[in-house]
Design a protein around this motif. Structure first.
Motif, short mmCIF file in Angstrom:
data_model
loop_
_atom_site.label_atom_id
_atom_site.label_comp_id
_atom_site.label_asym_id
_atom_site.label_seq_id
_atom_site.Cartn_x
_atom_site.Cartn_y
_atom_site.Cartn_z
N HIS A 105 0.86 -1.19 0.00
CA HIS A 105 0.00 0.00 0.00
C HIS A 105 0.90 1.23 0.00
N GLY A 106 1.09 1.80 -1.14
CA GLY A 106 1.81 3.07 -1.18
C GLY A 106 3.22 2.97 -1.73
N ILE A 107 3.80 4.15 -1.84
CA ILE A 107 5.12 4.29 -2.46
C ILE A 107 6.11 4.81 -1.43
N SER A 108 7.30 4.20 -1.43
CA SER A 108 8.38 4.72 -0.61
C SER A 108 9.65 4.70 -1.46
N PHE A 109 10.81 4.79 -0.81
CA PHE A 109 12.05 4.91 -1.57
C PHE A 109 13.13 3.98 -0.98
N ASP A 110 13.98 3.47 -1.88
CA ASP A 110 15.04 2.55 -1.48
C ASP A 110 15.98 3.17 -0.45
N GLU A 111 16.08 4.48 -0.45
CA GLU A 111 17.02 5.17 0.43
C GLU A 111 16.54 5.21 1.89
N ALA A 112 15.35 4.64 2.15
CA ALA A 112 14.72 4.76 3.48
C ALA A 112 15.52 4.06 4.57
N ARG A 113 15.51 4.67 5.78
CA ARG A 113 16.00 3.94 6.95
C ARG A 113 14.81 3.58 7.84
N LEU A 114 13.68 4.25 7.59
CA LEU A 114 12.44 3.93 8.30
C LEU A 114 11.26 4.29 7.40
N ILE A 115 10.31 3.35 7.30
CA ILE A 115 9.11 3.61 6.49
C ILE A 115 7.89 3.33 7.36
N ILE A 116 6.96 4.26 7.36
CA ILE A 116 5.70 4.04 8.07
C ILE A 116 4.58 4.19 7.04
N VAL A 117 3.81 3.11 6.87
CA VAL A 117 2.71 3.13 5.91
C VAL A 117 1.39 3.32 6.67
N CYS A 118 0.58 4.25 6.23
CA CYS A 118 -0.67 4.57 6.95
C CYS A 118 -1.88 4.47 6.04
N LYS A 119 -2.96 3.98 6.63
CA LYS A 119 -4.25 3.94 5.94
C LYS A 119 -5.05 5.14 6.43
N LYS A 120 -5.50 5.95 5.50
CA LYS A 120 -6.18 7.19 5.89
C LYS A 120 -7.47 6.88 6.64
N LEU A 121 -7.61 7.48 7.83
CA LEU A 121 -8.78 7.22 8.66
C LEU A 121 -9.71 8.42 8.72
N PHE A 122 -9.11 9.61 8.66
CA PHE A 122 -9.87 10.80 9.05
C PHE A 122 -9.17 12.04 8.55
N LYS A 123 -9.95 13.04 8.16
CA LYS A 123 -9.37 14.34 7.77
C LYS A 123 -10.11 15.44 8.52
N GLN A 124 -9.37 16.38 9.02
CA GLN A 124 -9.97 17.51 9.73
C GLN A 124 -9.36 18.80 9.23
N GLU A 125 -10.19 19.74 8.80
CA GLU A 125 -9.65 21.03 8.38
C GLU A 125 -9.42 21.87 9.64
N LEU A 126 -8.21 22.34 9.82
CA LEU A 126 -7.91 23.09 11.05
C LEU A 126 -8.61 24.46 10.98
N ASP A 127 -9.30 24.79 12.05
CA ASP A 127 -10.09 26.02 12.11
C ASP A 127 -9.20 27.14 12.66
N MET A 128 -8.86 28.09 11.80
CA MET A 128 -7.93 29.16 12.20
C MET A 128 -8.53 30.01 13.32
N GLU A 129 -9.85 30.13 13.33
CA GLU A 129 -10.52 30.94 14.36
C GLU A 129 -10.26 30.40 15.76
N LYS A 130 -10.03 29.10 15.84
CA LYS A 130 -9.87 28.47 17.17
C LYS A 130 -8.40 28.35 17.58
N MET A 131 -7.53 28.87 16.73
CA MET A 131 -6.09 28.76 17.06
C MET A 131 -5.67 29.90 17.98
#
Ligand SMILES: Cc1cc2nc3c(=O)[nH]c(=O)nc-3n(C[C@H](O)[C@H](O)[C@H](O)COP(=O)(O)O)c2cc1C
Length: 275
Positions: A105-131
């Motif tokens: 699942h996904g693309i990485s590179f031979d030069e990697a020393r660490l690869i973490i593959v993630c399955k998208k669970l959730f997206k949240q648009e950050l609300d600038m008003e609340k920052m």
């Protein structure tokens, strides 16, 4: 899956390459903001991507994303390039010189020393008003807020085994439900795949070594509620090379199925092995 890391430095100092897409159509960029932890009972990583990034388009349409950590000092220039130029304007793969390493699942590179593959669970648009005011002033003067993507970690590959770094890539995890078995699979740069099952319990220690293939390597650790699944897969599909036990009730014993077990599994501490 097991990841030993300094959680606060992982993103801030590691500058991972965030990649989303397929082999024929993907994009990547350097990031330094991210979080790791547990959410909804799952191991998760969160990344923050401004809407203006080309990578943002891929994060929205793809189901998986990867984080590739390379040796910062060696690839400083490439990380700078991937973090300052857009895939809309240049061929980032060509310009960076990295080589694609396809994961299930996904693309990485031979030069990697660490690869973490993630399955998208959730997206949240950050609300600038609340920052906080100072954050808004510092990071969002021109708008362009970040969207947060939370991904379930489905695969971890690392060049480190028992604190020793090498040119191999390893995946490791706890096998049995009670956590007494640890499995490790190893891929060398020459494409040799091997595995170790190590059990530690009240009765003593037990080790099994196997030669496996790419399919088993890729599948290892990717099961939901893994319990015995990776362990069983290695046993069923692997070719047994060696077995040893150091049980409290009996004498230590070894069984050799392939004389080359120590050459094939050179990376691991072999119980009862004498040179
Ligand atoms: C060290 C470093 C860290 C970065 N971290 C982030 C980040 O966390 N989120 C983000 O949206 N952009 C981040 N960027 C900026 C993007 O990498 C940059 O805008 C990139 O050119 C976007 O490429 P793209 O348009 O091909 O997606 C970072 C850049 C650098 C150099």
């Amino acid at each position: 899956m097991i990841l030993e890391t300094d959680i606060f430095k992982t993103f801030d100092k590691g500058w991972p390459i965030l990649t989303a897409g397929t082999k024929d159509d993907f994009n990547m960029m350097t990031i330094s903001w991210g979080e790791m932890g547990t959410l909804w009972g799952k191991p998760v990583v969160s990344v923050f991507v401004r809407r203006s990034r080309y990578t943002h388009e891929f994060m929205d349409k793809e189901d998986y994303f990867t984080l590739t950590f390379v040796e910062y000092q060696w690839y400083f220039e490439q990380l700078g390039l991937l973090g300052s130029k857009s895939g809309r304007d240049i061929d980032k793969l060509k310009e960076s010189g990295f080589t694609v390493f396809e994961r299930p699942h996904g693309i990485s590179f031979d030069e990697a020393r660490l690869i973490i593959v993630c399955k998208k669970l959730f997206k949240q648009e950050l609300d600038m008003e609340k920052m906080p005011e100072d954050v808004r002033a510092k990071f969002y003067k021109d708008g362009d807020p970040h969207d947060m993507y939370i991904g379930e970690v489905v695969e971890i590959l690392s060049d480190t085994y028992k604190d020793r770094r090498s040119s191999n890539l390893y995946k490791t995890g706890d096998g049995t439900g009670d956590g007494s078995c640890r499995w490790t699979v190893c891929m060398t740069t020459k494409g040799v795949y091997t595995a170790e099952l190590y059990f530690m319990g009240g009765g003593g220690a037990h080790q099994e070594l196997y030669e496996i293939d790419k399919e088993v390597f890729d599948l290892a650790g990717t099961f939901e509620n893994d319990d015995y699944k990776t362990e069983n897969l290695i046993r069923e599909k692997g070719r047994r090379l060696y077995e040893a036990a150091d049980e409290r009730q009996t004498q230590p014993w070894q069984a050799v199925a392939d004389m080359d077990y120590d050459k094939l599994c050179f990376w691991c501490d072999i119980m009862g092995h004498k040179d």
